[in-house]
Design a protein around this motif. Sequence first.
Motif, PDB file in Angstrom:
ATOM      1  N   GLY A 239      49.969  47.709  38.744  1.00 48.99           N
ATOM      2  CA  GLY A 239      50.231  46.662  37.774  1.00 48.99           C
ATOM      3  C   GLY A 239      51.354  47.032  36.840  1.00 48.99           C
ATOM      4  O   GLY A 239      51.897  48.132  36.879  1.00 48.99           O
ATOM      5  N   ASP A 242      50.389  49.927  34.516  1.00 53.26           N
ATOM      6  CA  ASP A 242      49.853  51.138  35.131  1.00 53.26           C
ATOM      7  C   ASP A 242      50.773  52.319  34.849  1.00 53.26           C
ATOM      8  O   ASP A 242      52.005  52.180  34.809  1.00 53.26           O
ATOM      9  CB  ASP A 242      49.697  50.945  36.638  1.00 53.26           C
ATOM     10  CG  ASP A 242      48.623  49.917  36.978  1.00 53.26           C
ATOM     11  OD1 ASP A 242      47.807  49.620  36.081  1.00 53.26           O
ATOM     12  OD2 ASP A 242      48.617  49.416  38.108  1.00 53.26           O
ATOM     13  N   ASN A 259      43.088  51.914  27.372  1.00 53.09           N
ATOM     14  CA  ASN A 259      42.177  50.840  26.937  1.00 53.09           C
ATOM     15  C   ASN A 259      40.982  51.393  26.169  1.00 53.09           C
ATOM     16  O   ASN A 259      39.942  50.734  26.079  1.00 53.09           O
ATOM     17  CB  ASN A 259      41.711  50.010  28.137  1.00 53.09           C
ATOM     18  CG  ASN A 259      40.888  50.844  29.126  1.00 53.09           C
ATOM     19  OD1 ASN A 259      40.761  52.063  28.953  1.00 53.09           O
ATOM     20  ND2 ASN A 259      40.348  50.205  30.146  1.00 53.09           N
ATOM     21  N   ARG A 322      37.815  52.985  32.448  1.00 49.74           N
ATOM     22  CA  ARG A 322      37.101  51.705  32.301  1.00 49.74           C
ATOM     23  C   ARG A 322      36.124  51.801  31.128  1.00 49.74           C
ATOM     24  O   ARG A 322      35.511  52.856  30.904  1.00 49.74           O
ATOM     25  CB  ARG A 322      36.370  51.379  33.604  1.00 49.74           C
ATOM     26  CG  ARG A 322      35.697  50.037  33.664  1.00 49.74           C
ATOM     27  CD  ARG A 322      35.178  49.805  35.084  1.00 49.74           C
ATOM     28  NE  ARG A 322      36.265  49.670  36.044  1.00 49.74           N
ATOM     29  CZ  ARG A 322      36.088  49.728  37.374  1.00 49.74           C
ATOM     30  NH1 ARG A 322      34.875  49.932  37.858  1.00 49.74           N
ATOM     31  NH2 ARG A 322      37.122  49.564  38.185  1.00 49.74           N
ATOM     32  N   GLN A 329      31.387  45.419  31.261  1.00 45.70           N
ATOM     33  CA  GLN A 329      32.752  45.951  31.240  1.00 45.70           C
ATOM     34  C   GLN A 329      33.576  45.223  30.186  1.00 45.70           C
ATOM     35  O   GLN A 329      33.527  44.003  30.062  1.00 45.70           O
ATOM     36  CB  GLN A 329      33.426  45.801  32.606  1.00 45.70           C
ATOM     37  CG  GLN A 329      34.837  46.387  32.633  1.00 45.70           C
ATOM     38  CD  GLN A 329      35.482  46.336  34.008  1.00 45.70           C
ATOM     39  OE1 GLN A 329      34.786  46.113  35.001  1.00 45.70           O
ATOM     40  NE2 GLN A 329      36.774  46.532  34.078  1.00 45.70           N
ATOM     41  N   GLN A 330      34.357  46.009  29.441  1.00 39.66           N
ATOM     42  CA  GLN A 330      35.180  45.464  28.368  1.00 39.66           C
ATOM     43  C   GLN A 330      36.656  45.534  28.768  1.00 39.66           C
ATOM     44  O   GLN A 330      37.182  46.594  29.105  1.00 39.66           O
ATOM     45  CB  GLN A 330      34.969  46.261  27.078  1.00 39.66           C
ATOM     46  CG  GLN A 330      33.521  46.334  26.624  1.00 39.66           C
ATOM     47  CD  GLN A 330      32.968  44.978  26.267  1.00 39.66           C
ATOM     48  OE1 GLN A 330      33.592  44.227  25.515  1.00 39.66           O
ATOM     49  NE2 GLN A 330      31.805  44.641  26.791  1.00 39.66           N
ATOM     50  N   GLY A 331      37.333  44.389  28.713  1.00 36.91           N
ATOM     51  CA  GLY A 331      38.755  44.357  28.983  1.00 36.91           C
ATOM     52  C   GLY A 331      39.096  44.698  30.425  1.00 36.91           C
ATOM     53  O   GLY A 331      38.271  44.641  31.340  1.00 36.91           O
ATOM     54  N   THR A 332      40.350  45.071  30.654  1.00 35.18           N
ATOM     55  CA  THR A 332      40.849  45.420  31.980  1.00 35.18           C
ATOM     56  C   THR A 332      40.908  46.928  32.158  1.00 35.18           C
ATOM     57  O   THR A 332      40.862  47.686  31.195  1.00 35.18           O
ATOM     58  CB  THR A 332      42.255  44.828  32.192  1.00 35.18           C
ATOM     59  OG1 THR A 332      43.131  45.338  31.183  1.00 35.18           O
ATOM     60  CG2 THR A 332      42.223  43.301  32.107  1.00 35.18           C
ATOM     61  N   ASP A 333      41.027  47.329  33.387  1.00 34.03           N
ATOM     62  CA  ASP A 333      41.103  48.764  33.700  1.00 34.03           C
ATOM     63  C   ASP A 333      42.466  49.324  33.307  1.00 34.03           C
ATOM     64  O   ASP A 333      43.499  48.653  33.396  1.00 34.03           O
ATOM     65  CB  ASP A 333      40.878  48.999  35.190  1.00 34.03           C
ATOM     66  CG  ASP A 333      39.473  48.612  35.631  1.00 34.03           C
ATOM     67  OD1 ASP A 333      38.583  48.567  34.764  1.00 34.03           O
ATOM     68  OD2 ASP A 333      39.284  48.361  36.836  1.00 34.03           O
ATOM     69  N   ARG A 335      44.837  51.982  34.683  1.00 32.66           N
ATOM     70  CA  ARG A 335      45.002  52.754  35.921  1.00 32.66           C
ATOM     71  C   ARG A 335      46.118  53.780  35.756  1.00 32.66           C
ATOM     72  O   ARG A 335      47.172  53.473  35.187  1.00 32.66           O
ATOM     73  CB  ARG A 335      45.319  51.813  37.086  1.00 32.66           C
ATOM     74  CG  ARG A 335      45.321  52.489  38.456  1.00 32.66           C
ATOM     75  CD  ARG A 335      45.759  51.501  39.511  1.00 32.66           C
ATOM     76  NE  ARG A 335      44.845  50.361  39.578  1.00 32.66           N
ATOM     77  CZ  ARG A 335      43.790  50.300  40.402  1.00 32.66           C
ATOM     78  NH1 ARG A 335      43.524  51.318  41.188  1.00 32.66           N
ATOM     79  NH2 ARG A 335      43.025  49.238  40.425  1.00 32.66           N
TER      80      ARG A 335
END
Length: 621
Positions: A239, A242, A259, A322, A329-333, A335
């Motif tokens: 992404g 990332d 995050n 994460r 799960q909170q928000g996006t990963d 990476r």
Amino acid sequence: MADKCHLCLLGLIFLSSLLTGLSGVDDAHLFISSGEDVRLPCNNALHDCKSTSWIYNRFRHTETVELITGGRKKTDTERHERLSLESDCSLNIKSVTEEDYGLYFCRQYVNNQHQGTDARVYLHVLHVSSSPSQTEISAGLSVTLFCQLYSSSARVSCDDGIRSEGIDLFWVNQAGVKLMRSDSRYQISAPGHCIISLKTTILNEDHNREWRCNITHRDQLQTSVSYTVKISGVSGLSGVDDAHVFISSGEDVRLPCNNALPDCNSTTWNYNRFSYSSAVELFAGGRKKKHIERHERLSLESDCSLNIKSVTKEDCGSYICRQYVNGQQQGTDARVYLHVLHVSSSTSQTEISAGLSLTLFCQLYSYSSYARISCGDWIRSGGIYLFWVNQAGVKLTNSDSRYQISAPDHCYISLKTTILNEDEIREWRCGGNHRDQLKTSVSYTVKISDQADLTTAVTNSQHRSTTNTDDTEDQTDLTHSSLIPVYSTNSQHRTTTNTHETEDQTKTGTALTPAETSTQVIVIVIVVGVSVVLLLPALILWLIRKKRADVRRETDDSVEKTDDVTYTEVTVCRKNRAKKNKVRCDDKVTYASIRGTKAGAQENCSQLYASVNKNHHKSDK
């Protein structure tokens, strides 16, 4: 004569204007690239900014625009939202555009009376544009970049001002290397001193490639502005946000968690080595999983980032940070891709003999190596390449006859060479660049083994002596074996002794280290010194006794050679006791002198006498 003086004075004034510029001595010149924020100083400010006014003039003949009056911002100007006044009365401009260039005055008023002189600031803005103007462009198309300096230098044009002030514009690549007209890929044009263009054809590997326009003032970089190419239809596996971390094997690495929440108790770290493999949970709820193989090398920092000690090539892959709160799960990963650079050699030995061939293998281990596209495709699109350099940092190429460099894949590069005697502790380094920026490197150091002949062992000595107790055949065998040279490092006279004991040491594989060799030399020197001290008095005493014996022997020989005797007269009387015999009264012999000498067997003994007289007297019965 007066006219000539006036002409000289005008000439000096004109020359002075060229040397000092058209602005005052205390005038400030600021260079800024478009899009950045800038601060314009007010060098005549009073204690209270309520007396401060900022006035703007783009061209010399245009009307001035009042931006700040009595310390308050004018809200009727177009850019008033981007302007602000600091506590020291300096003027801040956010997100500068090419329209902001020009001359700014800081002026002080007290009771509507102008105080002192104006503080002038010249703002020069560097801006880059492109043709076409699309944010994304297809590979194979041509693009032209225009870099222009927007400047106001009062009475003269930008070109004249730049020429007199020693300002230079030029293009550089991502590595900071200046681009020249001699490079066939680029067409560089400079129709004026205030503008320079760069034209090139976009390639597939140019995705996310950056070109930068720099401006220098008297060889000092003032500012720069970049242009990044985006090729349409190209997307990577990761992404936009990332992270890609490059590390060499054996080092420690920190993987950021972008995050993270205030409390790491919500943090979970998952790991995937391959795109199709199942994820491995490394941390859950901020606590380390201890059933995994490498748990001893893992730790979590206070900002929830993941630390890995002594990275190996097996650690490459995708790491996911994460967040979970109450099982949700909170928000996006977040990476992170970990790429590990590793170097190996064709021999597993730590030491190698001179004259042998050595091949070094440098490989980039990456999660993308096992994804849907090959590592080579990912590296090509990401602008990553591998290369070899020597100890001096000079890049090695196949043009050097000593090296054979092969790169069958973008993730792999090899270096083959023959080891020389001068390669002792020589280092070769494999580097990995991402968009012309060095990301990591790993080195390989050659250590030459002690297998060397006697001549090499004493190559620095001026006088060499070699004593061999074996025959020629045995000596030849030992020459190719591991000999133990015994010599003093700083000695000018060195002796190497090759005996049966050395041969036994060679057969058993015993080799002295430099420290042991030095210790042996010190012991030998001490033994020799003590022996000399003990034997020297005995030698002196023996020499004295020998000298005395020689003197005594010479004295005896002298006595034996010369015995001088002088006789005045010798009388011999012999009487016969028998009655019947006659009595011979006297035999008288007179010697003048007798000189003794050491006569040989052949000598005439009569020479001993100078004169001999015999008188015979007869007697009656």
